[in-house]
Design a protein around this motif. Structure first.
Motif, PDB file in Angstrom:
ATOM      1  N   UNK A 140       0.851  -1.194   0.000  1.00 15.54           N
ATOM      2  CA  UNK A 140       0.000   0.000   0.000  1.00 15.54           C
ATOM      3  C   UNK A 140       0.884   1.239   0.000  1.00 15.54           C
ATOM      4  N   UNK A 141       0.653   2.108  -0.988  1.00 13.71           N
ATOM      5  CA  UNK A 141       1.404   3.355  -1.101  1.00 13.71           C
ATOM      6  C   UNK A 141       0.697   4.464  -0.329  1.00 13.71           C
ATOM      7  N   UNK A 142      -0.619   4.546  -0.504  1.00 19.17           N
ATOM      8  CA  UNK A 142      -1.375   5.577   0.192  1.00 19.17           C
ATOM      9  C   UNK A 142      -2.821   5.144   0.373  1.00 19.17           C
ATOM     10  N   UNK A 143      -3.487   5.863   1.273  1.00 15.24           N
ATOM     11  CA  UNK A 143      -4.897   5.618   1.564  1.00 15.24           C
ATOM     12  C   UNK A 143      -5.564   6.963   1.808  1.00 15.24           C
ATOM     13  N   UNK A 144      -6.770   7.098   1.288  1.00 20.53           N
ATOM     14  CA  UNK A 144      -7.563   8.302   1.500  1.00 20.53           C
ATOM     15  C   UNK A 144      -8.949   7.868   1.962  1.00 20.53           C
ATOM     16  N   UNK A 145      -9.278   8.183   3.213  1.00 19.74           N
ATOM     17  CA  UNK A 145     -10.601   7.899   3.763  1.00 19.74           C
ATOM     18  C   UNK A 145     -11.510   9.061   3.382  1.00 19.74           C
ATOM     19  N   UNK A 146     -12.599   8.743   2.685  1.00 17.29           N
ATOM     20  CA  UNK A 146     -13.457   9.793   2.140  1.00 17.29           C
ATOM     21  C   UNK A 146     -14.246  10.553   3.194  1.00 17.29           C
ATOM     22  N   UNK A 147     -14.390  10.012   4.357  1.00 14.65           N
ATOM     23  CA  UNK A 147     -15.098  10.720   5.408  1.00 14.65           C
ATOM     24  C   UNK A 147     -16.603  10.527   5.314  1.00 14.65           C
ATOM     25  N   UNK A 148     -17.321  11.191   6.183  1.00 17.22           N
ATOM     26  CA  UNK A 148     -18.766  10.983   6.311  1.00 17.22           C
ATOM     27  C   UNK A 148     -19.537  12.273   6.092  1.00 17.22           C
ATOM     28  N   UNK A 149     -18.923  13.270   5.428  1.00 23.51           N
ATOM     29  CA  UNK A 149     -19.594  14.557   5.308  1.00 23.51           C
ATOM     30  C   UNK A 149     -20.651  14.616   4.208  1.00 23.51           C
ATOM     31  N   UNK A 150     -20.819  13.555   3.469  1.00 23.09           N
ATOM     32  CA  UNK A 150     -21.793  13.549   2.385  1.00 23.09           C
ATOM     33  C   UNK A 150     -23.171  13.188   2.927  1.00 23.09           C
ATOM     34  N   UNK A 151     -24.174  13.972   2.579  1.00 22.61           N
ATOM     35  CA  UNK A 151     -25.512  13.685   3.105  1.00 22.61           C
ATOM     36  C   UNK A 151     -26.514  13.418   1.998  1.00 22.61           C
ATOM     37  N   UNK A 152     -26.504  14.218   0.942  1.00 24.11           N
ATOM     38  CA  UNK A 152     -27.489  14.040  -0.129  1.00 24.11           C
ATOM     39  C   UNK A 152     -26.844  13.610  -1.445  1.00 24.11           C
ATOM     40  N   UNK A 153     -25.524  13.533  -1.475  1.00 24.30           N
ATOM     41  CA  UNK A 153     -24.805  13.232  -2.710  1.00 24.30           C
ATOM     42  C   UNK A 153     -25.016  11.784  -3.136  1.00 24.30           C
TER      43      UNK A 153
END
Length: 192
Positions: A140-153
């Motif tokens: 694994x070179x990198x990881x990006x956790x997208x988070x939980x800020x999306x509500x209606x997307x």
């Protein structure tokens, strides 16, 4: 374990990994305990963008109905329709040396299939991430956790790979859209 990025951060993939030619993008997610009456089917799509900032040829759009780019540079390993189980839910292979010259960047997006009809959105999805691995050794070179800020997307551009001064870079985008895959396709200049 690789580097962990936050939204908006960028990293040079090839400078710190000389000789890197083949990468695997692994995407994963979990579904919250919410019952819309339907299964959740998240789909990964790849928009191979030209100088115009748009997808210039239909074959430069790789998704569940076009799993492999004509050049062999990008291959979608198949649609996981449930997201169940551990590990990556969908994977994309990228051969950096085969990317055609007319491609300036590769945008990787996740959409929810029939989200509007099923009353589903990314507010009902948790633990979503994208990671980049060296295909040669699965490191694994990198990881990006997208988070939980999306509500209606119903669609998210997770990341972009782009070439700058001869080096391949990764940008953690995390940009949400309403309108699902259709909205993303229009954003990148595709007619649906």
């Amino acid at each position: 374990m690789g580097i962990t990025l936050k939204k908006g951060e960028k990293i040079n993939l090839t400078k710190g990994n000389p000789g890197l030619k083949n990468i695997k993008l692994g995407l994963g997610w979990d579904i919250n305990n919410f019952d819309s009456g339907y299964d959740y089917d998240l789909d990964v799509s790849v928009f191979m963008v030209g100088e115009s900032g748009r997808v210039e040829r239909d074959e430069d759009f790789v998704f569940y109905n076009n799993l492999k780019h004509i050049s062999g540079a990008v291959e979608h390993l198949g649609d996981n329709r449930t997201g169940e189980g551990d590990g990556d839910d969908e994977e994309i292979l990228v051969d950096l040396k085969l990317i055609p010259n007319h491609i300036q960047k590769i945008a990787v997006a996740v959409t929810i299939y029939e989200a509007k009809e099923r009353r589903q959105n990314f507010g009902q999805v948790s633990n979503s991430y994208i990671r980049v691995l060296n295909s040669e050794n699965d490191e694994e070179i990198l990881r990006y956790d997208l988070g939980e800020e999306f509500s209606i997307e119903t669609a998210i551009v997770a990341c972009e790979l782009y070439k700058y001064n001869g080096e391949w870079k990764f940008s953690a985008v995390g940009s949400g859209f309403e309108g699902g895959l259709e909205a993303l396709c229009k954003n990148y200049g595709l007619n649906v």
